[in-house]
Scaffold this motif. Sequence first.
Motif, PDB file in Angstrom:
ATOM      1  N   PRO A  29       0.807  -1.228   0.000  1.00 18.47           N
ATOM      2  CA  PRO A  29       0.000   0.000   0.000  1.00 18.47           C
ATOM      3  C   PRO A  29       0.836   1.271   0.000  1.00 18.47           C
ATOM      4  O   PRO A  29       0.312   2.354  -0.271  1.00 18.47           O
ATOM      5  CB  PRO A  29      -0.828  -0.129   1.278  1.00 18.47           C
ATOM      6  CG  PRO A  29      -0.100  -1.096   2.135  1.00 18.47           C
ATOM      7  CD  PRO A  29       0.623  -2.024   1.201  1.00 18.47           C
ATOM      8  N   ASP A  30       2.134   1.140   0.290  1.00 20.07           N
ATOM      9  CA  ASP A  30       3.009   2.311   0.273  1.00 20.07           C
ATOM     10  C   ASP A  30       3.343   2.770  -1.145  1.00 20.07           C
ATOM     11  O   ASP A  30       3.809   3.885  -1.337  1.00 20.07           O
ATOM     12  CB  ASP A  30       4.311   2.008   1.033  1.00 20.07           C
ATOM     13  CG  ASP A  30       5.064   0.815   0.466  1.00 20.07           C
ATOM     14  OD1 ASP A  30       4.424  -0.246   0.230  1.00 20.07           O
ATOM     15  OD2 ASP A  30       6.276   0.917   0.273  1.00 20.07           O
ATOM     16  N   ILE A  31       3.093   1.939  -2.141  1.00 18.23           N
ATOM     17  CA  ILE A  31       3.392   2.299  -3.532  1.00 18.23           C
ATOM     18  C   ILE A  31       2.109   2.740  -4.209  1.00 18.23           C
ATOM     19  O   ILE A  31       1.143   1.996  -4.287  1.00 18.23           O
ATOM     20  CB  ILE A  31       4.034   1.110  -4.273  1.00 18.23           C
ATOM     21  CG1 ILE A  31       5.370   0.795  -3.620  1.00 18.23           C
ATOM     22  CG2 ILE A  31       4.194   1.430  -5.756  1.00 18.23           C
ATOM     23  CD1 ILE A  31       6.091  -0.363  -4.226  1.00 18.23           C
ATOM     24  N   ARG A  32       2.102   3.962  -4.684  1.00 16.20           N
ATOM     25  CA  ARG A  32       0.894   4.550  -5.257  1.00 16.20           C
ATOM     26  C   ARG A  32       0.911   4.596  -6.778  1.00 16.20           C
ATOM     27  O   ARG A  32      -0.102   4.858  -7.397  1.00 16.20           O
ATOM     28  CB  ARG A  32       0.712   5.980  -4.741  1.00 16.20           C
ATOM     29  CG  ARG A  32       0.604   6.064  -3.253  1.00 16.20           C
ATOM     30  CD  ARG A  32      -0.793   5.739  -2.841  1.00 16.20           C
ATOM     31  NE  ARG A  32      -0.910   5.823  -1.390  1.00 16.20           N
ATOM     32  CZ  ARG A  32      -1.671   5.033  -0.687  1.00 16.20           C
ATOM     33  NH1 ARG A  32      -2.376   4.120  -1.270  1.00 16.20           N
ATOM     34  NH2 ARG A  32      -1.723   5.155   0.611  1.00 16.20           N
ATOM     35  N   ILE A  33       2.079   4.387  -7.394  1.00 15.27           N
ATOM     36  CA  ILE A  33       2.204   4.569  -8.832  1.00 15.27           C
ATOM     37  C   ILE A  33       2.454   3.227  -9.504  1.00 15.27           C
ATOM     38  O   ILE A  33       3.348   2.482  -9.103  1.00 15.27           O
ATOM     39  CB  ILE A  33       3.371   5.523  -9.170  1.00 15.27           C
ATOM     40  CG1 ILE A  33       3.134   6.884  -8.518  1.00 15.27           C
ATOM     41  CG2 ILE A  33       3.533   5.661 -10.678  1.00 15.27           C
ATOM     42  CD1 ILE A  33       4.326   7.804  -8.597  1.00 15.27           C
TER      43      ILE A  33
END
Length: 76
Positions: A29-33
């Motif tokens: 969930p820390d990666i948005r892209i």
Amino acid sequence: MPGPVPESWPGLIGTELNAAVQIIHRERPDIRIARVLPPGEAPSPPPQDQERVIIYNDVGPVPNTWVVVPPAPYIG
């Protein structure tokens, strides 16, 4: 996050693209892209100070679907 944090997803090769993106977002969930590319295209440099997932995709076996193809999705 408990346990090892995935940095690649070889098990997603052959998975429908939208389902793969949801799995990656659930596991990281820390990666948005997510950078989605056609086979063989080189990714552009990542945005500064941001991590992203590179996902290669191609036309799926069902009309109007896309599936993840090699190389496996990875952070880069």
